[in-house]
Motif scaffolding. Sequence first.
Motif, PDB file in Angstrom:
ATOM      1  N   ASN A 213      80.230 -30.479 -16.640  1.00  0.00           N
ATOM      2  CA  ASN A 213      80.174 -31.943 -16.748  1.00  0.00           C
ATOM      3  C   ASN A 213      80.855 -32.620 -15.563  1.00  0.00           C
ATOM      4  O   ASN A 213      80.382 -33.652 -15.060  1.00  0.00           O
ATOM      5  N   PHE A 214      81.973 -32.054 -15.124  1.00  0.00           N
ATOM      6  CA  PHE A 214      82.682 -32.629 -13.975  1.00  0.00           C
ATOM      7  C   PHE A 214      81.817 -32.567 -12.721  1.00  0.00           C
ATOM      8  O   PHE A 214      81.705 -33.552 -11.980  1.00  0.00           O
ATOM      9  N   LEU A 215      81.194 -31.409 -12.500  1.00  0.00           N
ATOM     10  CA  LEU A 215      80.365 -31.256 -11.305  1.00  0.00           C
ATOM     11  C   LEU A 215      79.119 -32.127 -11.381  1.00  0.00           C
ATOM     12  O   LEU A 215      78.659 -32.663 -10.367  1.00  0.00           O
ATOM     13  N   MET A 216      78.566 -32.284 -12.586  1.00  0.00           N
ATOM     14  CA  MET A 216      77.431 -33.188 -12.748  1.00  0.00           C
ATOM     15  C   MET A 216      77.833 -34.628 -12.440  1.00  0.00           C
ATOM     16  O   MET A 216      77.114 -35.356 -11.749  1.00  0.00           O
ATOM     17  N   ALA A 217      78.999 -35.041 -12.949  1.00  0.00           N
ATOM     18  CA  ALA A 217      79.465 -36.405 -12.726  1.00  0.00           C
ATOM     19  C   ALA A 217      79.725 -36.661 -11.243  1.00  0.00           C
ATOM     20  O   ALA A 217      79.446 -37.756 -10.725  1.00  0.00           O
TER      21      ALA A 217
ATOM     22  N   ALA B 284      78.535 -21.732 -12.307  1.00  0.00           N
ATOM     23  CA  ALA B 284      78.189 -22.269 -10.993  1.00  0.00           C
ATOM     24  C   ALA B 284      76.686 -22.449 -10.838  1.00  0.00           C
ATOM     25  O   ALA B 284      76.216 -23.454 -10.290  1.00  0.00           O
ATOM     26  N   LEU B 285      75.917 -21.492 -11.317  1.00  0.00           N
ATOM     27  CA  LEU B 285      74.461 -21.579 -11.201  1.00  0.00           C
ATOM     28  C   LEU B 285      73.907 -22.716 -12.049  1.00  0.00           C
ATOM     29  O   LEU B 285      73.032 -23.472 -11.606  1.00  0.00           O
ATOM     30  N   ILE B 286      74.408 -22.851 -13.279  1.00  0.00           N
ATOM     31  CA  ILE B 286      73.969 -23.953 -14.142  1.00  0.00           C
ATOM     32  C   ILE B 286      74.273 -25.292 -13.479  1.00  0.00           C
ATOM     33  O   ILE B 286      73.433 -26.196 -13.444  1.00  0.00           O
ATOM     34  N   SER B 287      75.477 -25.414 -12.931  1.00  0.00           N
ATOM     35  CA  SER B 287      75.861 -26.656 -12.254  1.00  0.00           C
ATOM     36  C   SER B 287      74.950 -26.937 -11.066  1.00  0.00           C
ATOM     37  O   SER B 287      74.553 -28.085 -10.821  1.00  0.00           O
ATOM     38  N   ALA B 288      74.600 -25.901 -10.326  1.00  0.00           N
ATOM     39  CA  ALA B 288      73.723 -26.072  -9.160  1.00  0.00           C
ATOM     40  C   ALA B 288      72.330 -26.494  -9.588  1.00  0.00           C
ATOM     41  O   ALA B 288      71.751 -27.439  -9.025  1.00  0.00           O
TER      42      ALA B 288
ATOM     43  N   LYS C 289      72.959 -37.029 -14.761  1.00  0.00           N
ATOM     44  CA  LYS C 289      73.237 -37.358 -16.158  1.00  0.00           C
ATOM     45  C   LYS C 289      72.272 -36.711 -17.152  1.00  0.00           C
ATOM     46  O   LYS C 289      72.299 -37.048 -18.338  1.00  0.00           O
ATOM     47  N   ASP C 290      71.453 -35.780 -16.687  1.00  0.00           N
ATOM     48  CA  ASP C 290      70.452 -35.184 -17.570  1.00  0.00           C
ATOM     49  C   ASP C 290      71.088 -34.091 -18.427  1.00  0.00           C
ATOM     50  O   ASP C 290      71.067 -32.910 -18.094  1.00  0.00           O
TER      51      ASP C 290
ATOM     52  N   ARG D 232      70.888 -29.824 -18.760  1.00  0.00           N
ATOM     53  CA  ARG D 232      72.130 -29.033 -18.803  1.00  0.00           C
ATOM     54  C   ARG D 232      72.125 -28.094 -19.993  1.00  0.00           C
ATOM     55  O   ARG D 232      72.402 -26.889 -19.851  1.00  0.00           O
ATOM     56  N   ASP D 233      71.797 -28.608 -21.164  1.00  0.00           N
ATOM     57  CA  ASP D 233      71.828 -27.797 -22.388  1.00  0.00           C
ATOM     58  C   ASP D 233      70.759 -26.706 -22.357  1.00  0.00           C
ATOM     59  O   ASP D 233      70.986 -25.597 -22.853  1.00  0.00           O
TER      60      ASP D 233
END
Length: 293
Positions: free
Chosen positions: A97-101, A138-142, A106-107, A111-112
């Motif tokens: 969430n931090f990396l997305m912000a 890390a991969l999910i965030s990317a 905001k999707d 993410r889920d």
Amino acid sequence: MPILEIKEVTKNYGDFTAVEDVSMAIEPGEVYGFIGPNGAGKSTTIRMIIGAIGITKGQIFVDDMDVSKDKKYLSKISYVPGDVSLWPNLTGMEVINFLMAARGYKDTKRRDELIETFRLDPHKKSKTYSKGNRQKVALISAFCSDAELYIFDEPTSGLDPLMEHTFHEEVKRLKQEGKSVLLSSHILSEVEKLADRISIIKDGKIVESGRFSELSHITRMKYIIESNEDISPIKQLDYVHNVEEEGKQLHLLVDNESIPDFLNELKTYKITHLETEPAKLEDIFLRFYEASR
């Protein structure tokens, strides 16, 4: 216009040259493989792209922005290293969430989906995660970011085969969306499955670049042959390598340019079994490194 263009880049550490005159260009919607053994200069090149270290000589452009002059290019990039460090007291979800912000993304549905696809328990603290689970975060965030260029440096390190496949599918999805990927790896089968073009780096220098089919001049073809006659003299041919005997069969590699000579040689024997396997990226890689030592 290339999304990434590297022009004759060199990186020196004192008297040691880690990268020398490296050039490459990645087009929009392209997956570009960057291969070489550990220590060849892959990660050093990537660190210069993302601005983590300076460039001794040459230029790097991301979306036509000079990385040494305009840091706005960083918003175009999503980067995953091979050894991920996370904030130990944050949960996986908090990190994501931090990396997305930070990227203004905001999707949460996407993410889920990724959390489920990568089979991550996002509620555990990062300090409890294995290397593979840190890599998943890390991969999910990317993949949650809306970048134009995704840079993966040994991205599947620590992942099991199922998660490697998941990563491959997500890279294919990026390609379908017109995104570009720089995939740095020493796992040759991974690059072979995904990359449109490749560059091979050795001792800090690019030694070959092109599409897989264009590198046929440094490949070897695998043959499996069997005969009721003595075919052991075949093992002594200059263009035959890596011979293994399994029962009556010989398993061997033949230099691509010498295949006509090899087939003519086989005509002198009564061959009862002949099987071939196409060249693989690993064959190209090993052949080149053996030849250039």
